[in-house]
Design an enzyme around this catalytic site. Structure first.
Site, PDB file in Angstrom:
ATOM      1  N   LYS A  84     -13.049  -6.537  -8.411  1.00  0.00           N
ATOM      2  CA  LYS A  84     -13.604  -5.264  -8.854  1.00  0.00           C
ATOM      3  C   LYS A  84     -12.519  -4.264  -9.232  1.00  0.00           C
ATOM      4  CE  LYS A  84     -14.483  -4.454  -4.008  1.00  0.00           C
ATOM      5  NZ  LYS A  84     -14.868  -5.824  -3.684  1.00  0.00           N
TER       6      LYS A  84
ATOM      7  N   LYS B 195      -8.068 -13.769 -11.505  1.00  0.00           N
ATOM      8  CA  LYS B 195      -9.297 -13.903 -10.732  1.00  0.00           C
ATOM      9  C   LYS B 195     -10.250 -12.724 -10.877  1.00  0.00           C
ATOM     10  CE  LYS B 195      -7.986 -12.153  -6.213  1.00  0.00           C
ATOM     11  NZ  LYS B 195      -7.876 -12.413  -4.797  1.00  0.00           N
TER      12      LYS B 195
ATOM     13  N   LYS C   3       0.837  -1.200   0.000  1.00  0.00           N
ATOM     14  CA  LYS C   3       0.000   0.000   0.000  1.00  0.00           C
ATOM     15  C   LYS C   3       0.870   1.247   0.000  1.00  0.00           C
ATOM     16  CE  LYS C   3      -4.348  -1.776   1.113  1.00  0.00           C
ATOM     17  NZ  LYS C   3      -4.401  -2.545   2.374  1.00  0.00           N
TER      18      LYS C   3
END
Ligand code: TRP
Length: 331
Positions: free
Chosen positions: A197, A194, A111
């Site tokens: 979103k 996979k 992150k």
């Protein structure tokens, strides 16, 4: 009976991958264990600080969990930010969490790399909040995917360290809940691994997608020019469509298209049409419940209040005992 805690990242609508990879199994799990499901809205703040969307995203996830079959009478389903004891325990655990181990955490490093302008302390202490989520109910099982294994390991570390620091055997070690064979990984429609979103538009089919949107997405799924040799192995993008077909269709249908593929007689447009209709039929009861429940504010309020009450009962007991162990006393 095991105590199970599962947190749901509230970053948007749930898709077929979430359903087959988790939700469907949660519905079974709730009958055999004491389950706490919560929507991790505080966690989502570390990367999605958008006041305008926060409530609707939490509501969507709650509605979709209920629509998928999580029963608020059997399980405890609640919203993280409604249980202040979680943040209290989070602070108490922060005291014994060290900068070095938090900085070494893979999810933090990723992150920090992808959001270099927002490396906030909440991101750094994300694993401590997650540990608080789990330890607050003294869970021994946590259904997590591979990407959360390290967080779970850190939870054990924080719990064990607490026990050592205060010379007690208070927290037990939570381990990953193993669904074994039951877990089906649903691939995306764009041929890129996979379903998710954060992937491209059209990659994921959401539980709330209306039939025409499902048809459009499936018809646009990536395919190749078709098999040229009998019985050749399927390339990944084609195998992916069969994996989804397998999850939503009857064995006969799968066999039918499998045979056509093996004879080199398959027409992908026929396969996709069938796949779209079978996804639509499979998700129909969920979609209908999503539409019903999302309009029923009174029901949702009842569910949330009941969940908050049950979660706080369990959470406040833990915090009371932890404070006692740490030396806090009432006047
Ligand atoms: N970190 C988890 C995820 O990204 C979500 C989560 C937060 C969680 N707290 C949890 C999962 C506690 C299990 C238990 O998916």
């Amino acid at each position: 009976m095991d105590i199970v805690v599962s947190g749901i990242r509230s970053t948007g609508n749930l898709h077929l991958g979430n359903y087959f990879g988790a939700l469907k199994n949660f519905v079974k799990m709730q009958n055999e264990n004491k389950c706490f499901f919560f929507i991790a809205d505080y966690h989502s703040l570390t990367t999605h600080p958008t006041p305008k969307e926060l409530h609707s995203i939490v509501k969507n996830v709650l509605v979709e969990y209920l629509a998928s079959g999580i029963d608020p009478e059997i399980s405890t389903i609640y919203i993280q930010s409604n249980v202040p004891e979680v943040t209290e325990l989070y602070f108490l655990l922060n005291i014994n969490a060290y900068l070095g181990e938090l900085e070494r955490c893979t999810s933090f490093k990723e992150k920090a790399r992808s959001l270099p302008n927002n490396i906030n302390a909440g991101l750094l202490t994300y694993p401590v909040l997650m540990a608080a989520d789990i330890l607050i109910h003294k869970a021994n099982k946590v259904p997590v995917g591979k990407d959360q294994e390290q967080h779970l390991e850190m939870t054990r570390q924080f719990g064990n360290r607490f026990n050592r620091m205060y010379n007690c055997q208070y927290f037990t070690e939570p381990v990953a809940y193993n669904f074994g064979e039951a877990l089906i990984k649903i691939p995306g429609l764009d041929g890129n691994g996979k379903m998710g979103k954060s992937e491209g538009e059209g990659n994921a089919i959401f539980l709330s997608d209306p039939p025409d949107v499902i048809r459009k997405k499936v018809m646009r799924a990536v395919t190749d020019s078709g098999p040229k040799v009998m019985n050749q192995p399927k390339p990944e993008i084609i195998e992916n469509l069969f994996t989804i077909l397998n999850a939503v269709s009857t064995p006969d249908t799968v066999e039918h298209f499998d045979a056509l593929y093996n004879n080199c007689q398959i027409r992908y447009s026929d396969l996709k049409k069938q796949l779209a209709e079978d996804i639509i039929a499979y998700t129909e009861p969920i979609r209908n419940r999503i539409n019903e429940i999302s309009k029923d504010d009174e029901y949702l309020r009842k569910v949330v209040n009941m969940g908050t009450e049950k979660a706080r009962e369990s959470a406040s007991k833990t915090v009371r005992e932890v404070r006692q162990i740490m030396g806090f006393r009432d006047f």
